[in-house]
Structures are given as C-alpha cells and as structure tokens.
Design an enzyme around this catalytic site. Structure first.
Site, short mmCIF file in Angstrom:
data_model
loop_
_atom_site.label_atom_id
_atom_site.label_comp_id
_atom_site.label_asym_id
_atom_site.label_seq_id
_atom_site.Cartn_x
_atom_site.Cartn_y
_atom_site.Cartn_z
N SER A 38 51.54 -12.03 26.37
CA SER A 38 49.75 -11.65 26.02
C SER A 38 49.60 -12.00 24.70
O SER A 38 48.50 -12.65 24.15
CB SER A 38 49.27 -10.39 26.48
N ASP A 335 41.54 -4.64 21.89
CA ASP A 335 41.47 -3.98 23.58
C ASP A 335 42.42 -2.53 24.09
O ASP A 335 42.04 -2.17 25.12
CB ASP A 335 41.62 -4.59 24.28
N HIS A 338 46.26 -4.90 22.49
CA HIS A 338 46.11 -6.60 22.25
C HIS A 338 44.91 -6.86 20.21
O HIS A 338 44.44 -5.25 20.48
CB HIS A 338 45.82 -7.61 22.59
#
Ligand SMILES: *[C@@H]1O[C@H](CO)[C@@H](O)[C@H](O)[C@H]1NC(C)=O
Ligand SMILES: *[C@@H]1O[C@H](CO)[C@@H](O)[C@H](O)[C@H]1NC(C)=O
Ligand SMILES: *[C@@H]1O[C@H](CO)[C@@H](O)[C@H](O)[C@H]1NC(C)=O
Length: 376
Positions: A38, A335, A338
């Site tokens: 991610s 978040d 990340h």
C-alpha cells in the site's frame, strides 16, 4: 558584502546543480515498473477489507490534498512512486496494473503494487490459520502480473533492459498479519522467508533482463500509530516508538541488504540500489521540525485524540472519520498506517537527492543508464 556575494554565488551554483540533476533525471528513464504494498499502490486495491478495517480507501478524505478525490491511494495525495515519475518527467503517473489505463496504454510503465500484499505467498498464512480476509496477493503474484503484462506487450518485453524497476517496501504486512493472529510462528521465521521471497523476486527480474533497480527497505514500522497502539506502553525506544517492532524492521533490512549484496556480485551488469527507508524515516522522527512536521505521532485522519489520535475500529474514511486534520502537511502519518503526501515527498527527496539514503545514489543509477545508452 563578500559574504552576501558568496551566498549569491552559492545559490547560483545550487540552481545549476538542481537544473542539471532534473535534466539528467528527465533524460534517463521513459519506463518504470513498480512493485510493493500500500505504500506504493496507485490504485490496484479497491476496498480490500484488511484486518485493521482499512477498507475505506475509496472514501473521502483519501486523496483530499492533491487529487481532490480518492484514487485508491492510501494517503491524502501523492506517494513516493508518484514523486519518482515527476522527477523523471514522465507524462503521467503510473497506471495501476488492474486499470483500463494500464491495459490500453502502458507506454511509460505500470504499477503492480497492491495494498495488503505480503512478501511470503498467501498460502503460507492460510495454512497457518493466519488468513483472516487478507489480500491474496504477494510479491510473487505481482511478478506473475508483470509476466502477463510482458506477454501482452512484446515491445515492453524487448525493452526490459531500459526500464527502471522500483521495488517499494514489502514485508511489513507479513509481520503485521502474524502479530495480529497472535501467531505461533516466530518472527525470525517470517524474516527468513520474507527476505528470501524478496531476493528471489529481484533475481527473477534480473534474469528477465532488468538492469536498473531500486529496492526499498522497511520503514520504522514501530513508529506507525497502529503499532504504537498495539504495543505494550513500556515497549519504547529512544524515539518513543515501539522498540520491538522497529527492531524487527531493522533485522529485516539487514538481512535484505545482505541478500542484495549477493545479487550484485552475481549480476554485475545490473545496478541494484538500496533505498534506506528506515534511515530516512529515522531522520524525520529524530528531528521532525527540520522537515516541516509538528506532529510526528498523531494520525491526521483519525479519531480519539490522545497521543496518536487513532482508534483501530474507527479508521480514516469510515463513517466515524470523514474529515482529516486541517494541515496534513504538518503530520507525518495520514491514517495510522500510511504516510501523508508531505512525508512521502520528504522521503522521495531524500532517496533522489541525498546519497546517505540511497546506495548507490539515485544520481548514480541515472548516470549509469546514460552511460549505457551512449555506449550502445
Ligand atoms: C499513452 O500515454 C502517454 C502518457 O500519458 C501519452 O503521451 C500517449 O500519447 C498515449 N498514447 C496513446 C496511444 O494513447
Ligand atoms: C488450522 O485450523 C484447523 C481447523 O481448526 C486445524 O485442523 C489445523 O490443525 C490448524 N492448523 C495449524 C497449523 O494450526
Ligand atoms: C534509536 O532508536 C532507533 C529506532 O529504534 C534505532 O534505529 C537506533 O539505533 C537507536 N539509537 C541508539 C543510539 O540507540
């Protein structure tokens, strides 16, 4: 007076250096292939229901800072790989492999990174009962995607030796999944297997003809609000992060680096740079203000207040968290897992411009490409 003049000359020199660095970058690579999880995914994921309920990437405020809509990037804006394509002056960001854009036009490369991806194959986690709805992809499935891409694009297969291969950080999910499952598998076994998969992957690319590679290590996973929330409060290191988790990343990176050294000896025609995410992240955590950050620990898009502003069952984009902090650029973390665009930009700058965070330096990778081009 003399000092002012010296200052001016210095500025002019810097401008010249900056311009030539940009020119060099622009001329070097026209195609980039990216891999990872991610941290590098520009949209292959779509609401994968991860174990930490990070299933809200398609909702606002993801993307609020730069794209002004969610692009399924896990951030408020651009990622390191986006700053890479900007630095190389590619005409567009890399299309995610699963998108129509990649199917129709992969002229400048493709991004195979997908959120939740592990280094170790999914079956390993499934067979050890660690498979709670995790992304089925691993770095090896990304390799399979890349191979499928080459079959569909014979020209790309021919030009493989001209492309830049960008291997984003991978392996953090392996440790996280086994931790979340209170697994009986020892971290050392995860480490041995995870690094083995990454080096096998890198070597597979080299054998296909890849010549220019940048491989990232793991960041300070122990400084992510998620890790700090889960770790025992007394498990802290000299930068107030989860000591045991950072130690895990450090050990992983050491082993990875040893693996890359072996590959360099075995494949001397290729240049394999190591992008030291850990050192870059550490520099920021040691001295956040130097890099423009006032909030090294608080989640920008989170809830609950306190030291981390993070609640594991009410994460960014969920119905409980529909707005972010007012100034994401002041926050390292977006978040809970990340980074903010601001942090990715800082890290990218360190990788591209500062020889202490990329070895050999990124400029040397570009120079090598140029030299190879001229001697062709
Ligand atoms: C493919 O995309 C590039 C960059 O976005 C663009 O310059 C080029 O014109 C496109 N080619 C085709 C055939 O659409
Ligand atoms: C996983 O769970 C199944 C069913 O509960 C059990 O039979 C099996 O032994 C478990 N495997 C491991 C490796 O713990
Ligand atoms: C401080 O902590 C960081 C992160 O755990 C670690 O990498 C570094 O080696 C530590 N420094 C010292 C002097 O112990």
């Amino acid at each position: 007076m003399a000092a002012a003049r010296r200052g001016l000359i210095m500025l002019l020199l810097l401008a010249v250096v900056a311009a030539s660095a940009a020119e060099e970058a622009a001329a070097a690579f026209k195609t980039v292939y990216a891999f990872g999880d991610s941290f590098t995914d520009t949209g292959n994921t779509h609401s994968t229901t991860g174990p930490y309920s990070f299933g809200y990437v398609s909702s606002p405020p993801y993307g609020a800072t730069f794209f002004h809509r969610s692009t399924n990037r896990y951030s408020d804006g651009r990622l390191v790989v986006d700053f890479l394509t900007e630095a190389l002056s590619l005409p567009a960001f890399l299309p995610p492999y699963l998108s129509a854009a990649a199917a129709n036009n992969a002229t400048n490369g493709v991004n195979f990174a997908v959120a939740g991806a592990t280094a170790i194959e999914h079956d390993f986690f499934a067979n050890n009962n660690l498979s709670f709805d995790i992304t089925p992809q691993s770095i090896m499935s990304e390799l399979a995607w890349f191979e499928a891409h080459l079959r569909r694009n014979p020209a790309a297969a021919e030009d493989i030796g001209d492309a830049l291969f960008w291997v984003g950080e991978i392996g953090a999910n392996d440790y996280a999944y086994s931790f979340m499952a209170a697994a009986t598998i020892r971290p050392k076994q995860i480490r041995t297997m995870a690094v083995d998969r990454v080096t096998t992957f890198v070597e597979a690319l080299l054998k296909k003809g890849a010549k220019y590679m940048v491989v990232q290590g793991l960041p300070l996973t122990g400084c992510l609000p998620l890790a700090m929330t889960l770790a025992r409060p007394e498990d802290r290191d000299n930068i107030s992060c989860a000591a045991s988790v950072n130690a895990q990343s450090r050990a992983h990176n050491r082993r990875l680096l040893a693996g890359l050294r072996r590959l360099r000896q075995k494949h001397p025609a290729a240049v394999i740079a190591y992008a030291d995410y850990y050192a870059a992240h550490l520099a920021v955590m040691r001295s956040p203000a130097t890099y423009g950050f006032t909030e090294p620990f608080k989640t920008c898009c989170g809830t609950g207040g306190g030291a981390y502003n993070f609640e594991i069952f009410s994460t960014c984009g969920s119905p409980e968290v529909t707005t972010a902090c007012a100034q994401p650029a002041k926050y390292v973390n977006w978040d809970g897992v990340h980074m903010t665009e601001a942090m990715y930009k800082v890290v990218a700058g360190m990788f591209f411009q500062d020889a202490s965070y990329c070895r050999p330096p990124f400029s040397a990778v570009l120079a090598r490409k140029k030299k190879d081009q001229q001697s062709e």
